[in-house]
Design a protein around this motif. Structure first.
Motif, short mmCIF file in Angstrom:
data_model
loop_
_atom_site.label_atom_id
_atom_site.label_comp_id
_atom_site.label_asym_id
_atom_site.label_seq_id
_atom_site.Cartn_x
_atom_site.Cartn_y
_atom_site.Cartn_z
N VAL A 191 46.05 -22.23 -13.29
CA VAL A 191 46.76 -22.80 -12.78
C VAL A 191 48.18 -21.50 -12.23
CG1 VAL A 191 49.45 -24.37 -12.25
CG2 VAL A 191 47.19 -25.17 -13.21
N VAL A 192 48.66 -20.82 -13.37
CA VAL A 192 49.95 -19.93 -13.88
C VAL A 192 48.82 -18.84 -13.00
CG1 VAL A 192 51.64 -18.77 -14.86
CG2 VAL A 192 51.15 -21.33 -15.27
N LEU A 193 48.30 -18.44 -13.56
CA LEU A 193 47.23 -17.32 -12.62
C LEU A 193 47.47 -17.43 -11.27
CD1 LEU A 193 44.93 -16.55 -15.76
CD2 LEU A 193 47.51 -14.93 -14.61
N ARG A 194 46.99 -18.39 -10.29
CA ARG A 194 46.94 -18.82 -9.13
C ARG A 194 47.71 -19.23 -8.46
NH1 ARG A 194 42.18 -23.66 -9.30
NH2 ARG A 194 40.33 -22.42 -10.35
N ARG A 195 48.72 -19.31 -8.92
CA ARG A 195 50.38 -19.83 -8.49
C ARG A 195 50.75 -17.72 -8.36
NH1 ARG A 195 53.91 -24.23 -10.79
NH2 ARG A 195 52.11 -26.58 -9.55
N ARG A 196 50.57 -17.13 -8.93
CA ARG A 196 51.11 -15.77 -8.72
C ARG A 196 50.64 -14.97 -7.67
NH1 ARG A 196 52.16 -13.81 -15.13
NH2 ARG A 196 53.60 -15.16 -15.92
N ARG A 197 48.54 -15.61 -8.22
CA ARG A 197 48.15 -14.21 -6.97
C ARG A 197 48.11 -15.07 -4.99
NH1 ARG A 197 42.17 -14.56 -9.55
NH2 ARG A 197 42.40 -13.46 -10.95
N LYS A 198 49.17 -15.68 -4.76
CA LYS A 198 49.95 -16.87 -3.64
C LYS A 198 51.16 -15.87 -3.50
CE LYS A 198 46.92 -20.97 -3.94
NZ LYS A 198 46.92 -22.57 -4.00
N ILE A 199 52.07 -15.74 -4.38
CA ILE A 199 53.46 -15.05 -3.76
C ILE A 199 52.82 -13.51 -3.31
CG2 ILE A 199 55.61 -13.54 -5.26
CD1 ILE A 199 55.21 -15.36 -7.23
N PRO A 200 53.75 -13.53 -1.43
CA PRO A 200 53.84 -12.86 -0.49
C PRO A 200 54.33 -11.24 -0.95
CG PRO A 200 55.19 -14.35 -0.03
CD PRO A 200 55.10 -15.04 -1.14
N ALA A 201 54.47 -10.70 -0.32
CA ALA A 201 55.34 -9.30 -0.60
C ALA A 201 56.02 -9.27 -0.18
CB ALA A 201 53.76 -8.06 -0.46
N LEU A 202 57.13 -8.18 -0.52
CA LEU A 202 58.84 -7.86 -0.04
C LEU A 202 58.43 -7.20 0.64
CD1 LEU A 202 61.21 -9.22 -3.20
CD2 LEU A 202 60.02 -11.03 -1.86
N VAL A 203 57.65 -6.42 0.32
CA VAL A 203 57.75 -5.06 1.07
C VAL A 203 56.85 -5.49 1.71
CG1 VAL A 203 58.36 -2.51 1.64
CG2 VAL A 203 59.59 -4.02 -0.14
N GLY A 204 57.17 -4.41 4.05
CA GLY A 204 56.10 -5.21 4.71
C GLY A 204 55.29 -3.57 4.81
N PRO A 205 54.18 -3.54 5.02
CA PRO A 205 53.47 -1.73 5.32
C PRO A 205 54.50 -0.94 6.36
CG PRO A 205 51.96 -3.58 6.17
CD PRO A 205 53.76 -4.06 5.57
N VAL A 206 54.86 0.15 6.08
CA VAL A 206 55.48 0.97 6.59
C VAL A 206 54.26 1.36 7.80
CG1 VAL A 206 56.92 3.61 7.24
CG2 VAL A 206 56.70 2.09 4.85
N SER A 207 54.61 1.80 9.71
CA SER A 207 54.11 1.87 10.11
C SER A 207 53.79 4.08 10.55
CB SER A 207 54.44 1.63 11.74
OG SER A 207 55.28 1.83 11.68
N ALA A 208 52.66 3.88 10.63
CA ALA A 208 52.59 5.46 10.51
C ALA A 208 53.25 6.08 12.44
CB ALA A 208 51.04 6.16 10.66
#
Length: 320
Positions: free
Chosen positions: A292-309
């Motif tokens: 259960v702990v491992l599955r919750r860690r995989r669902k946390i969204p990334a805080l920094v969005g991707p940089v556009s070119a």
């Protein structure tokens, strides 16, 4: 007159000579006939003498065949007391006191001239069982069986016989022949003149002696089985289970057996599952929490969005 006398004398002389010649011829014929008769008689005598040995040989062969046939018929017509018969018996008797009945059965066998070949006992309560193997002389077999049956309540009895007369006679003939072969090999061994012949004859003698020993062992075994009969006695107490019934066959019997096997297998499976359940609980709960702990860690969204070119810059055109 003189002439007439002379003529008469000549006639008498000729007649006398003719008579003598006829007499001589007759004598010659008689002698010839006698000689021929003698020759025929001699030839007949010689032929009879030549045929006599052949007829004597045929007579001897016929007599030998008759004797062999008579011997075979005699072997086939042996009385019961002259035949080699193996007696075996199995009994089950229910008694009040197993130990006392076992002692009495032993005494019965001993009085008959036998002995105890085996003694196995289980328990000492009312369900006690004693299995005795009695060896008794063949003539006393029936009497011993009847005495043992009177020790209690007979539940079962099975008597078997096996006639081994022909096998015994065959073994005797084979043993006699093999002994002659052994003696022949020993005589040849004493005449050996080389090492090769000596080794070959020693090997042959050893093989023949081994075959003779095997035949004699079989003869001793048969003699023991025919001289001493075997009685297997089962003495059971009042609370002992009844003898097992003979195996039954059929569809219902098979179905019943299959259902019993299924229930037994299911019982074993549940037993194993019950033994493994504590281990599954002890190891399964921590493992579930970790997953259960491992599955919750995989669902946390990334805080920094991707940089556009950056957009592409058009290339400068050269002056004309």
């Amino acid at each position: 007159m003189t002439t007439m006398g002379a003529g008469m004398d000549g006639k008498l002389v000729r007649r006398h000579g003719t008579l003598l010649a006829a007499t001589a011829l007759a004598a010659t014929l008689v002698l010839t006939g006698c000689g021929a008769g003698d020759d025929s008689g001699s030839k007949d005598s010689a032929g009879s003498a030549a045929e006599a040995p052949a007829k004597a040989g045929e007579a001897n062969r016929d007599a030998a065949k008759d004797a062999a046939g008579a011997a075979g018929a005699g072997a086939a017509d042996l009385r019961v007391d002259q035949r080699a018969i193996i007696y075996t018996g199995t009994m089950r008797v229910q008694v009040d006191d197993v130990d006392a009945a076992a002692r009495e059965a032993t005494a019965v066998a001993t009085r008959a001239g036998g002995f105890i070949g085996g003694d196995q006992r289980r328990s000492a309560d009312a369900d006690a069982v004693a299995e005795l193997q009695l060896r008794v002389p063949a003539p006393k077999f029936a009497g011993v069986v009847e005495e043992i049956a009177k020790l209690g309540r007979q539940q079962s009895r099975e008597i078997n016989t096996q006639d081994v007369t022909e096998e015994t006679v065959d073994l005797d003939a084979r043993i006699t022949s093999q002994r002659a072969r052994v003696d022949s090999a020993r005589r040849l061994l004493t005449r050996a003149t080389s090492i090769t012949d000596l080794v070959s004859l020693e090997n042959e003698l050893g093989r023949r002696e081994a075959d003779l020993a095997s035949l004699e062992a079989k003869k001793r075994r048969l003699a023991d089985l025919t001289a001493l009969s075997t009685i297997t006695v089962s003495l059971v107490g009042p609370a002992a289970k009844a003898a097992e019934e003979k195996a039954e066959t059929g569809f219902l019997v098979g179905l019943k057996g299959g259902w019993k096997a299924f229930v037994a297998s299911l019982t074993v499976l549940l037993t194993v599952l019950g033994a493994l359940l504590p281990w599954l609980v002890a190891l399964g709960v921590p493992l579930g929490v970790l997953l259960v702990v491992l599955r919750r860690r995989r669902k946390i969204p990334a805080l920094v969005g991707p940089v556009s070119a950056p957009p592409p810059v058009p290339a400068a055109r050269s002056a004309p």
